[in-house]
Design an enzyme around this catalytic site. Structure first.
Site, PDB file in Angstrom:
ATOM      1  N   LYS A  28       0.828  -1.215   0.000  1.00  0.00           N
ATOM      2  CA  LYS A  28       0.000   0.000   0.000  1.00  0.00           C
ATOM      3  C   LYS A  28       0.865   1.270   0.000  1.00  0.00           C
ATOM      4  O   LYS A  28       0.626   2.189  -0.779  1.00  0.00           O
ATOM      5  CB  LYS A  28      -0.933   0.027   1.226  1.00  0.00           C
ATOM      6  CG  LYS A  28      -1.885  -1.153   1.286  1.00  0.00           C
ATOM      7  CD  LYS A  28      -2.809  -1.057   2.477  1.00  0.00           C
ATOM      8  CE  LYS A  28      -2.096  -1.142   3.814  1.00  0.00           C
ATOM      9  NZ  LYS A  28      -1.424  -2.428   4.079  1.00  0.00           N
ATOM     10  N   ARG A  74      -9.738   1.469   8.434  1.00  0.00           N
ATOM     11  CA  ARG A  74      -9.141   0.251   8.951  1.00  0.00           C
ATOM     12  C   ARG A  74     -10.209  -0.700   9.461  1.00  0.00           C
ATOM     13  O   ARG A  74      -9.961  -1.877   9.616  1.00  0.00           O
ATOM     14  CB  ARG A  74      -8.202   0.635  10.089  1.00  0.00           C
ATOM     15  CG  ARG A  74      -7.310  -0.463  10.570  1.00  0.00           C
ATOM     16  CD  ARG A  74      -6.349   0.108  11.599  1.00  0.00           C
ATOM     17  NE  ARG A  74      -5.430  -0.884  12.069  1.00  0.00           N
ATOM     18  CZ  ARG A  74      -5.690  -1.711  13.069  1.00  0.00           C
ATOM     19  NH1 ARG A  74      -6.835  -1.641  13.698  1.00  0.00           N
ATOM     20  NH2 ARG A  74      -4.798  -2.592  13.457  1.00  0.00           N
ATOM     21  N   ARG A  77      11.790  -4.770   5.271  1.00  0.00           N
ATOM     22  CA  ARG A  77      11.442  -3.375   4.942  1.00  0.00           C
ATOM     23  C   ARG A  77      12.233  -2.357   5.761  1.00  0.00           C
ATOM     24  O   ARG A  77      12.449  -2.524   6.943  1.00  0.00           O
ATOM     25  CB  ARG A  77       9.943  -3.211   5.204  1.00  0.00           C
ATOM     26  CG  ARG A  77       9.442  -1.809   5.337  1.00  0.00           C
ATOM     27  CD  ARG A  77       7.945  -1.755   5.214  1.00  0.00           C
ATOM     28  NE  ARG A  77       7.237  -2.083   6.427  1.00  0.00           N
ATOM     29  CZ  ARG A  77       5.902  -2.087   6.538  1.00  0.00           C
ATOM     30  NH1 ARG A  77       5.143  -1.796   5.487  1.00  0.00           N
ATOM     31  NH2 ARG A  77       5.323  -2.394   7.663  1.00  0.00           N
ATOM     32  N   ARG A 132      10.655   0.158  11.181  1.00  0.00           N
ATOM     33  CA  ARG A 132       9.564   0.244  12.155  1.00  0.00           C
ATOM     34  C   ARG A 132       9.786  -0.797  13.245  1.00  0.00           C
ATOM     35  O   ARG A 132      10.098  -1.950  12.951  1.00  0.00           O
ATOM     36  CB  ARG A 132       8.216  -0.023  11.465  1.00  0.00           C
ATOM     37  CG  ARG A 132       7.700   1.186  10.741  1.00  0.00           C
ATOM     38  CD  ARG A 132       6.470   0.874   9.939  1.00  0.00           C
ATOM     39  NE  ARG A 132       5.424   0.183  10.696  1.00  0.00           N
ATOM     40  CZ  ARG A 132       4.191   0.008  10.241  1.00  0.00           C
ATOM     41  NH1 ARG A 132       3.841   0.476   9.066  1.00  0.00           N
ATOM     42  NH2 ARG A 132       3.298  -0.632  10.961  1.00  0.00           N
ATOM     43  N   ARG A 183      -0.472  -8.883  13.262  1.00  0.00           N
ATOM     44  CA  ARG A 183      -1.127  -7.858  12.436  1.00  0.00           C
ATOM     45  C   ARG A 183      -1.935  -8.488  11.289  1.00  0.00           C
ATOM     46  O   ARG A 183      -2.969  -7.968  10.876  1.00  0.00           O
ATOM     47  CB  ARG A 183      -0.084  -6.873  11.892  1.00  0.00           C
ATOM     48  CG  ARG A 183       0.258  -5.786  12.924  1.00  0.00           C
ATOM     49  CD  ARG A 183       1.671  -5.265  12.802  1.00  0.00           C
ATOM     50  NE  ARG A 183       1.927  -4.552  11.582  1.00  0.00           N
ATOM     51  CZ  ARG A 183       3.159  -4.364  11.084  1.00  0.00           C
ATOM     52  NH1 ARG A 183       4.213  -4.851  11.709  1.00  0.00           N
ATOM     53  NH2 ARG A 183       3.325  -3.689   9.986  1.00  0.00           N
TER      54      ARG A 183
HETATM   55  P1  ADP Z   1       2.185  -1.800   3.257  1.00  0.00           P
HETATM   56  O1  ADP Z   1       2.155  -0.292   3.146  1.00  0.00           O
HETATM   57  O2  ADP Z   1       1.002  -2.447   2.590  1.00  0.00           O
HETATM   58  O3  ADP Z   1       2.418  -2.306   4.649  1.00  0.00           O
HETATM   59  P2  ADP Z   1       4.758  -1.526   1.863  1.00  0.00           P
HETATM   60  O4  ADP Z   1       4.431  -0.694   0.665  1.00  0.00           O
HETATM   61  O5  ADP Z   1       5.440  -0.876   3.005  1.00  0.00           O
HETATM   62  O6  ADP Z   1       3.439  -2.317   2.368  1.00  0.00           O
HETATM   63  O7  ADP Z   1       5.638  -2.754   1.352  1.00  0.00           O
HETATM   64  C1  ADP Z   1       6.322  -3.606   2.271  1.00  0.00           C
HETATM   65  C2  ADP Z   1       7.754  -3.851   1.802  1.00  0.00           C
HETATM   66  O8  ADP Z   1       7.746  -4.625   0.615  1.00  0.00           O
HETATM   67  C3  ADP Z   1       8.529  -2.570   1.470  1.00  0.00           C
HETATM   68  O9  ADP Z   1       9.869  -2.747   1.909  1.00  0.00           O
HETATM   69  C4  ADP Z   1       8.493  -2.469  -0.054  1.00  0.00           C
HETATM   70  O10 ADP Z   1       9.691  -1.876  -0.557  1.00  0.00           O
HETATM   71  C5  ADP Z   1       8.388  -3.938  -0.456  1.00  0.00           C
HETATM   72  N1  ADP Z   1       7.496  -4.098  -1.606  1.00  0.00           N
HETATM   73  C6  ADP Z   1       6.353  -3.410  -1.885  1.00  0.00           C
HETATM   74  N2  ADP Z   1       5.791  -3.841  -3.027  1.00  0.00           N
HETATM   75  C7  ADP Z   1       6.575  -4.867  -3.465  1.00  0.00           C
HETATM   76  C8  ADP Z   1       6.543  -5.748  -4.611  1.00  0.00           C
HETATM   77  N3  ADP Z   1       5.564  -5.662  -5.551  1.00  0.00           N
HETATM   78  N4  ADP Z   1       7.536  -6.676  -4.732  1.00  0.00           N
HETATM   79  C9  ADP Z   1       8.507  -6.758  -3.805  1.00  0.00           C
HETATM   80  N5  ADP Z   1       8.618  -5.969  -2.724  1.00  0.00           N
HETATM   81  C10 ADP Z   1       7.661  -5.024  -2.556  1.00  0.00           C
END
Ligand code: ADP
Length: 225
Positions: free
Chosen positions: A18, A93, A137, A171, A182
């Site tokens: 997201k 949410r 992440r 985080r 979660r």
């Molecule tokens: P959310 O906001 O839904 O919790 P994030 O956008 O923070 O998810 O994504 C979680 C992690 O996965 C981040 O480190 C991001 O860089 C990585 N990520 C996001 N989309 C992809 C994807 N399509 N393929 C691989 N890694 C991804």
């Protein structure tokens, strides 16, 4: 050509992408992406009584009451600089938040602004993927650009692509144990929002398993920009 949707809710389990896709969409559409966490942390910096009580809730890891959460979100959305639209990252949410948001944006006071949700994108990603994504992440300490140990490293190791900063943060709740809990909360508390938007004809599911640019291309077609 269709006019792009500009009042967008992004839904999906933690780690479904997201934040990543919200940032891309926000840039392409020239609108802002809002997450409840960022808004709460911003409000908690203030001096007012409300700010202090929100700070206490955050520090204890407690949820902010639904009505208050929606009101704080609406205060941001309805600022004149956001008249062109918004992206909601992980908000609403839970079902009561979705209902209050809808009711308020359709109310006499706000109807004229045409700010009602017009698209809900549900990013679908299996649990083992999201666990992997969350555990790897991290983000730039300054501009908050998101990175991943396996999937998205900065082009120059240790230097943020966007702002050149050399400091990164993680985080505190991005651990295996908290991700599992979660995910459970997502299923019990957030998933009921999905049929609610589906019944309104606003929901579009997106396979979120591919690489970031493949997913954002799918989203581009749906949003119509
Ligand atoms: P959310 O906001 O839904 O919790 P994030 O956008 O923070 O998810 O994504 C979680 C992690 O996965 C981040 O480190 C991001 O860089 C990585 N990520 C996001 N989309 C992809 C994807 N399509 N393929 C691989 N890694 C991804």
């Amino acid at each position: 050509m269709q006019t792009p949707k500009r009042h967008i809710v992004l839904m999906g389990a933690p780690g479904s992408g997201k934040g990543t896709q919200g940032a891309i969409l926000a840039e392409k559409l020239g609108i802002k992406s809002f997450s409840m966490g960022d808004i709460l942390r911003g409000v908690a910096k203030g001096e007012s009584k409300e700010a202090q009580s929100i700070k206490k809730l955050i520090d204890k890891g407690r949820m902010v009451p639904n009505k208050l959460a929606v009101r704080l979100m609406e205060n941001e959305l309805l600022k004149p600089e956001n008249a062109d639209g918004y992206i909601l990252d992980g908000f609403p949410r839970e079902l009561p938040q979705a209902k209050v948001l809808d009711k308020d944006l359709a109310s006499r006071k706000y109807k004229k602004y045409n700010m009602g949700v017009d698209l809900v994108l549900l990013l679908q990603v299996p649990d083992d993927y999201v666990i992997d994504r969350i555990i790897g992440r991290y983000q730039c300490a300054k501009c908050k650009e998101l990175y991943h140990e396996k999937f998205k490293q900065p082009q120059k190791f240790g230097i943020c692509d966007v702002c050149g900063c050399k400091e990164f943060t993680r985080r505190a709740d991005d651990t295996y144990e908290t991700v599992v809990s979660r995910l459970r909360t997502f299923r019990s508390v957030t998933a009921p929002v999905i049929p609610y938007y589906e019944q309104k004809g606003l929901l579009v599911c997106v396979d979120g398993t591919g690489p970031i640019d493949v997913v954002s291309e799918k989203i581009r077609k749906i949003v119509g920009y």
